[in-house]
Write an enzyme that holds these catalytic residues in place. Structure first.
Site, PDB file in Angstrom:
ATOM      1  N   GLU A 237      51.203  42.965  74.430  1.00  0.00           N
ATOM      2  CA  GLU A 237      50.004  42.887  75.271  1.00  0.00           C
ATOM      3  C   GLU A 237      49.759  44.302  75.795  1.00  0.00           C
ATOM      4  OE1 GLU A 237      50.458  40.613  78.947  1.00  0.00           O
ATOM      5  OE2 GLU A 237      48.385  39.918  78.812  1.00  0.00           O
TER       6      GLU A 237
ATOM      7  N   HIS B 246      53.218  45.818  77.040  1.00  0.00           N
ATOM      8  CA  HIS B 246      54.018  44.664  77.473  1.00  0.00           C
ATOM      9  C   HIS B 246      54.605  43.955  76.248  1.00  0.00           C
ATOM     10  CE1 HIS B 246      53.968  40.617  79.894  1.00  0.00           C
ATOM     11  NE2 HIS B 246      55.177  41.116  79.793  1.00  0.00           N
TER      12      HIS B 246
ATOM     13  N   SER C 275      55.773  43.364  83.784  1.00  0.00           N
ATOM     14  CA  SER C 275      55.226  42.021  83.563  1.00  0.00           C
ATOM     15  C   SER C 275      54.074  41.738  84.509  1.00  0.00           C
ATOM     16  CB  SER C 275      56.285  40.951  83.839  1.00  0.00           C
ATOM     17  OG  SER C 275      57.458  41.221  83.171  1.00  0.00           O
TER      18      SER C 275
HETATM   19  N1  LIG Z   1      63.130  40.160  80.693  1.00  0.00           N
HETATM   20  C1  LIG Z   1      61.964  39.758  80.209  1.00  0.00           C
HETATM   21  O1  LIG Z   1      61.839  38.668  79.634  1.00  0.00           O
HETATM   22  C2  LIG Z   1      60.752  40.674  80.294  1.00  0.00           C
HETATM   23  C3  LIG Z   1      59.663  40.433  79.448  1.00  0.00           C
HETATM   24  C4  LIG Z   1      58.569  41.311  79.477  1.00  0.00           C
HETATM   25  C5  LIG Z   1      58.571  42.375  80.370  1.00  0.00           C
HETATM   26  N2  LIG Z   1      59.642  42.572  81.209  1.00  0.00           N
HETATM   27  C6  LIG Z   1      59.596  43.744  82.097  1.00  0.00           C
HETATM   28  O2  LIG Z   1      60.446  44.748  81.562  1.00  0.00           O
HETATM   29  C7  LIG Z   1      61.012  45.533  82.604  1.00  0.00           C
HETATM   30  C8  LIG Z   1      62.525  45.530  82.483  1.00  0.00           C
HETATM   31  O3  LIG Z   1      62.988  44.206  82.562  1.00  0.00           O
HETATM   32  P1  LIG Z   1      64.437  43.769  82.047  1.00  0.00           P
HETATM   33  O4  LIG Z   1      64.439  42.299  81.996  1.00  0.00           O
HETATM   34  O5  LIG Z   1      64.811  44.576  80.857  1.00  0.00           O
HETATM   35  O6  LIG Z   1      65.334  44.254  83.296  1.00  0.00           O
HETATM   36  P2  LIG Z   1      66.904  44.560  83.328  1.00  0.00           P
HETATM   37  O7  LIG Z   1      67.325  44.307  84.732  1.00  0.00           O
HETATM   38  O8  LIG Z   1      67.607  43.872  82.207  1.00  0.00           O
HETATM   39  O9  LIG Z   1      66.981  46.149  83.023  1.00  0.00           O
HETATM   40  C9  LIG Z   1      66.450  47.121  83.870  1.00  0.00           C
HETATM   41  C10 LIG Z   1      67.233  48.409  83.662  1.00  0.00           C
HETATM   42  O10 LIG Z   1      66.587  49.445  84.397  1.00  0.00           O
HETATM   43  C11 LIG Z   1      67.588  50.329  84.835  1.00  0.00           C
HETATM   44  N3  LIG Z   1      67.066  51.169  85.912  1.00  0.00           N
HETATM   45  C12 LIG Z   1      66.860  50.862  87.213  1.00  0.00           C
HETATM   46  N4  LIG Z   1      66.387  51.947  87.873  1.00  0.00           N
HETATM   47  C13 LIG Z   1      66.284  52.949  86.976  1.00  0.00           C
HETATM   48  C14 LIG Z   1      65.855  54.310  87.048  1.00  0.00           C
HETATM   49  N5  LIG Z   1      65.452  54.855  88.184  1.00  0.00           N
HETATM   50  N6  LIG Z   1      65.904  55.055  85.919  1.00  0.00           N
HETATM   51  C15 LIG Z   1      66.339  54.522  84.752  1.00  0.00           C
HETATM   52  N7  LIG Z   1      66.744  53.241  84.623  1.00  0.00           N
HETATM   53  C16 LIG Z   1      66.717  52.471  85.722  1.00  0.00           C
HETATM   54  C17 LIG Z   1      68.716  49.407  85.286  1.00  0.00           C
HETATM   55  O11 LIG Z   1      69.960  50.102  85.344  1.00  0.00           O
HETATM   56  C18 LIG Z   1      68.681  48.352  84.174  1.00  0.00           C
HETATM   57  O12 LIG Z   1      69.569  48.677  83.115  1.00  0.00           O
HETATM   58  C19 LIG Z   1      60.488  44.945  83.920  1.00  0.00           C
HETATM   59  O13 LIG Z   1      59.354  45.667  84.322  1.00  0.00           O
HETATM   60  C20 LIG Z   1      60.106  43.519  83.523  1.00  0.00           C
HETATM   61  O14 LIG Z   1      59.088  42.975  84.323  1.00  0.00           O
HETATM   62  C21 LIG Z   1      60.739  41.759  81.180  1.00  0.00           C
END
Ligand SMILES: NC(=O)c1ccc[n+]([C@@H]2O[C@H](COP(=O)([O-])OP(=O)(O)OC[C@H]3O[C@@H](n4cnc5c(N)ncnc54)[C@H](O)[C@@H]3O)[C@@H](O)[C@H]2O)c1
Length: 296
Positions: free
Chosen positions: A151, A139, A118
């Site tokens: 994005e 994104h 993000s």
């Molecule tokens: N949640 C949102 O609304 C949103 C929207 C757009 C972008 N994002 C981006 O997406 C990404 C993920 O966000 P999320 O909300 O899904 O997070 P989340 O916490 O729900 O999931 C992250 C996952 O990554 C895993 N993880 C951690 N270290 C790891 C590794 N070394 N290898 C493999 N897996 C690993 C964790 O176990 C977890 O299951 C982030 O970069 C976030 O900024 C999130």
């Protein structure tokens, strides 16, 4: 392109795996946490059932999509045949740099490496690899199967060909791609986060209450959700960390996070995920209830 690897099976990772699998791609879903992988497959199944109930997909399409997904706990194994890797692991710069170094070593030389970050610089993530020209931001928005936008963020070294491939691929997923350049917050969060921060400042300065601020933006600007409710939904810790990226990246005080936001995060009031932010969220209660602290 046929073989996709998705790293991280959390909120975003399972949504990204869902849309690729639904569109006929073979998906390796990778997470360090095996329980999270199981939960992700259950979530994907539930989300398909929701789509079936709406008449958007058939049971057969669901079964086909689920059969396109394999799960892995080892990154090296999971990316070895990938033509595209989409990283959606926890939002932590150090972690992402480590993951990109690893996938650069393990994925085929011509694979494109994308991040769903993000706010972390794509140029910085690319610098952890020996193929910065093949690194790009992809994104997706939450919830991925529903939200149309992708994005697409060009890092400083990303080639035109790589951008074009990702634009075409996003269209194949039924999404609408928008290409932007790599500067703090890209476009979505550069515009959204200052608005949320301004709403929090307005509350902090006592200009209006939680309900008034959200109602004004909902009814006055036709936003589907008020900014304070949206901040709770995104996670106040996530909002704070993105504002800090904007503040540090531009060195402009207009992005400085509101002290009220900082205090709320410090005391563990993170919004829906912690049960309290500007509103309180009791399980089973869908009604919006303003948090005790902000009641007049
Ligand atoms: N949640 C949102 O609304 C949103 C929207 C757009 C972008 N994002 C981006 O997406 C990404 C993920 O966000 P999320 O909300 O899904 O997070 P989340 O916490 O729900 O999931 C992250 C996952 O990554 C895993 N993880 C951690 N270290 C790891 C590794 N070394 N290898 C493999 N897996 C690993 C964790 O176990 C977890 O299951 C982030 O970069 C976030 O900024 C999130």
């Amino acid at each position: 392109m046929k073989n996709i690897a998705v790293i991280g099976a959390g909120t975003m990772g399972n949504g990204i795996a869902h849309v690729f699998a639904q569109n006929g791609f073979s998906v390796n879903m990778i997470d360090v946490n095996a329980a999270q992988l199981e939960k992700a497959v259950q979530n994907i199944t539930k989300n398909f059932d929701r789509q079936i109930a709406k008449g958007a997909v058939t049971e057969e399409q669901k079964l086909n999509a689920l059969s396109n997904i394999s799960t892995y706990t080892d990154i090296t194994d999971g990316v070895k045949n990938a033509e595209l890797v989409v990283e959606a692991a926890t939002e932590n710069a150090e972690l992402k740099l480590k993951i990109f170094k690893l996938i650069d070593e393990a994925a085929p030389a011509d694979a494109i490496l994308a991040s769903n970050t993000s706010s972390i610089s794509i140029t910085k993530i690319a610098s952890a690899t020996k193929r910065p020209q093949q690194v790009i931001g992809m994104h997706f928005m939450n919830p991925v199967p529903v939200m149309k936008l992708v994005e697409i963020i060009n890092g400083y070294a990303t080639t035109k060909e790589v951008t074009e491939t990702i634009v075409e691929l996003s269209k194949q997923l039924g999404k609408v791609p928008c290409v932007v350049n790599d500067y703090p917050g890209f476009i979505a969060n550069r515009i959204l986060m200052p608005m949320l921060n301004e709403a929090i400042y307005s509350l902090y300065e006592g200009i209006a209450g939680v309900e008034e601020i959200d109602t004004i933006m909902k009814l006055g600007m036709a936003h589907p959700m008020g900014p304070l409710q949206l901040a709770d939904f995104i996670g106040l810790d996530v909002c704070l960390s993105i504002l800090n990226v904007l503040y540090a990246g531009f060195g402009n005080t207009k992005y400085a996070p509101c002290p009220l936001l900082v205090n709320m995060v410090t005391s563990g009031k993170l919004g829906t995920k912690s049960g309290e932010g500007f509103y309180t969220y009791a399980t089973g209660n869908k009604e919006l209830v303003v948090s005790e602290r902000f009641k007049k």
